[in-house]
Design an enzyme around this catalytic site. Structure first.
Site, PDB file in Angstrom:
ATOM      1  CB  SER A 195      -0.979  -0.006   1.173  1.00 15.71           C
ATOM      2  OG  SER A 195      -1.945  -0.992   0.953  1.00 15.71           O
ATOM      3  CE  LYS A 252      -8.470  -6.217   5.418  1.00 10.11           C
ATOM      4  NZ  LYS A 252      -8.592  -6.760   4.064  1.00 10.11           N
ATOM      5  CG  ASP A 308     -10.274  -5.235   0.947  1.00  6.86           C
ATOM      6  OD1 ASP A 308      -9.308  -4.679   0.399  1.00  6.86           O
ATOM      7  OD2 ASP A 308     -10.270  -5.591   2.147  1.00  6.86           O
ATOM      8  CB  THR A 322      -4.192  -4.814   6.650  1.00  2.00           C
ATOM      9  OG1 THR A 322      -4.159  -6.082   5.997  1.00  2.00           O
ATOM     10  CG2 THR A 322      -2.938  -4.637   7.485  1.00  2.00           C
TER      11      THR A 322
END
Ligand code: ATR
Length: 476
Positions: A22, A71, A109, A67
């Site tokens: 990321s 989550k 996502d 992450t």
């Protein structure tokens, strides 16, 4: 980029965070968009999640990604959730909301996967879909399928109770949410079935429909375990029209290979990774990222994920491996190894002698031995490989580990013309050497194709251009 008093900070929280892509994605985007924001990873311990979110807000951090393993647990720290994130039960993006004094949670996502399949022209409306796996990723896929108005979703998992749980949740959502249109609801009612049908993985053969769209949402096949696919029965793959593997490393998973080998189309999910980042970035900065910048960032991402130090050239004799390999090595200042020459030197005899005296198996085992040795020791090298090297499965996976594999192709006639006059090719000392070439090509092509990262045609005989094509693929 200049960091000054106006620079905004964006972070990723999780544990571990060391291998994240990321920062690369977001800092590239800032660079190209000319926006002064910096993205950094934060390793957060479990007991610190709430304090980390609070602290991030107080430090005026613009946004965060979240992450594994937070989550789900981060959801309790947020004053408001996007509807999809709430329903899926997972948040990966926090967007600063001044008026709420906290962050709003999104699931980019799912949104990223949705954008990937739209871009790839895969329409799910009215389709029968199979989702393999029942973890967090599968949950997001099923939700996306409902949004896209599929007809029916078979949810298959090794542990059926997990599939049943997701199916129960998602069927409830589908019934309650009016945004899932009348159309698909009518379809479902006509069938007398629920939208999401949980099944044990081992019952896959009871799916009778064909033309399936399949999402692979387990970790099976992930590098370095690249020789595995969740299901290995060709009969199942024959029913697949389109398959998407949520794994992106390796680029062409065993699952994907089995789909293409049986006539379907296969995609990995690197674009999902890209787009979950793009969508988060757009939410944080309240700006649309132009498509040309997205393409540049995607190229950089591919380079980051796939480019390895070495280049491996495979293909039939006469496909140009040595010519192209030597030129590439010279232009890129890399070393060059011809595996056949290397083995001859190690063994102290010619390959024809190894074949005659010790047999082909011995030779292929020697190939395996040298590849294993190269895997751990050789860097910055172009390999030209023996034409039969990828035929042994073990050698094929080793080649992929060693470097980016380029398959040089040429038509049977071109190969024949190139090699017909060479004296040192025992294969061609026969009467019907053209037929021999055709037969061997037929036999070997599937092995070449399955190991190739990139296929390059050399029919033109312009090896200089072939070298340029390879450099372009490597973004060099
Ligand atoms: P994620 O959040 O990324 O989806 P996860 O929650 O750990 O990951 O889920 C992993 C998925 O891979 C599960 O569906 C798991 O099946 P189980 O629920 O039966 O554990 C599946 N999986 C992992 N290894 C597997 C294997 N060897 N065979 C079959 N399924 C496997």
């Amino acid at each position: 980029m200049e960091i000054n008093g106006k620079t905004r900070l964006i972070g990723l929280m999780g544990n571990p965070v060391e291998h994240t892509l990321s920062p690369m994605i977001h800092n590239e985007m800032s660079e190209r968009m000319g926006i002064s924001s910096v993205y950094v990873p934060f390793k957060v311990e479990e007991q610190g999640v709430t304090a980390a979110v609070r602290g991030a807000y107080e430090l005026n951090i613009l946004g965060m990604n979240v992450t594994v393993p937070y989550k789900n647990s981060v959801m309790g720290c947020l004053p408001v959730l996007d509807e999809a994130a709430r329903q899926i039960g997972a948040v990966n993006t926090l967007v600063r909301m001044e008026e709420l004094g906290g962050y709003k949670g999104y699931n980019t996502d799912m949104m990223g996967l949705r954008r990937q399949i739209q871009e790839d022209g895969i329409s799910l409306q009215g389709e029968t879909v199979v989702v393999l796996g029942a973890g967090g990723a599968a949950r997001a896929v099923v939700y996306m399928c409902l949004l896209e108005e599929t007809k029916k979703i078979y949810l298959l998992n090794r542990t059926i109770t997990k599939a049943e749980q997701i199916a129960a949740d998602m069927n409830r959502i589908a019934e309650q949410t009016i945004s899932f249109t009348k159309n698909s609801k009518e379809d479902r009612e006509q069938d007398g079935k629920q939208a999401v049908i949980p099944m044990a993985l081992s019952d896959y053969s009871s799916i009778l429909e064909e033309n399936l769209i399949v999402f692979q949402a387990t970790s099976i096949g992930l590098s370095p375990n690249i020789d595995h696919a969740i299901l290995e029965d060709t009969k199942f793959y024959k029913k697949i029209r389109v398959g998407v593997d949520l794994i992106y490393n390796p680029a062409n998973t065993k699952f994907m290979q089995m789909i293409t080998a049986n006539g379907g189309q296969a995609y990995n999910a690197l674009k999902m990774l890209l787009y979950q980042g793009v969508i988060a970035y757009e939410l944080w900065h309240n700006k649309k990222i132009p498509q040309d910048i997205i393409q540049d960032v995607y190229a950089a991402l591919k380079r980051n994920v796939y480019s390895k130090d070495n280049i491996v050239l495979i293909g039939f004799m006469g496909s140009g491996k040595t010519t192209v390999g030597l030129r590439l090595a010279r232009e890129l200042d890399m070393d060059f190894i011809d595996t056949d020459a290397y083995i001859e030197e190690q063994a102290g005899k010619k390959i024809s002698e190894i074949f005659n005296e010790d047999g082909e198996d011995t030779f292929r085992n020697l190939e395996t031995e040298v590849l294993m040795n190269f895997r751990n020791t050789v860097k910055n090298t172009v390999f030209s490989t023996g034409g039969g090297m990828p035929l042994k499965k073990e050698n094929a996976s080793l080649l992929k580990e060693i470097g980016t594999v380029f398959y040089l192709t040429a038509s049977n006639q071109v190969i024949y013309d190139r090699v017909k006059n060479s004296v040192n090719r025992p294969l061609l000392q026969r009467e019907n050497s053209y037929e021999t070439i055709c037969e061997l090509m037929r036999e070997r092509t599937p092995s070449y194709e399955s190991v190739a990262d990139i296929v390059v045609n050399t029919n033109s005989n312009h090896f200089k251009e072939v070298v340029e094509d390879i450099k372009k693929e490597l973004k060099l």
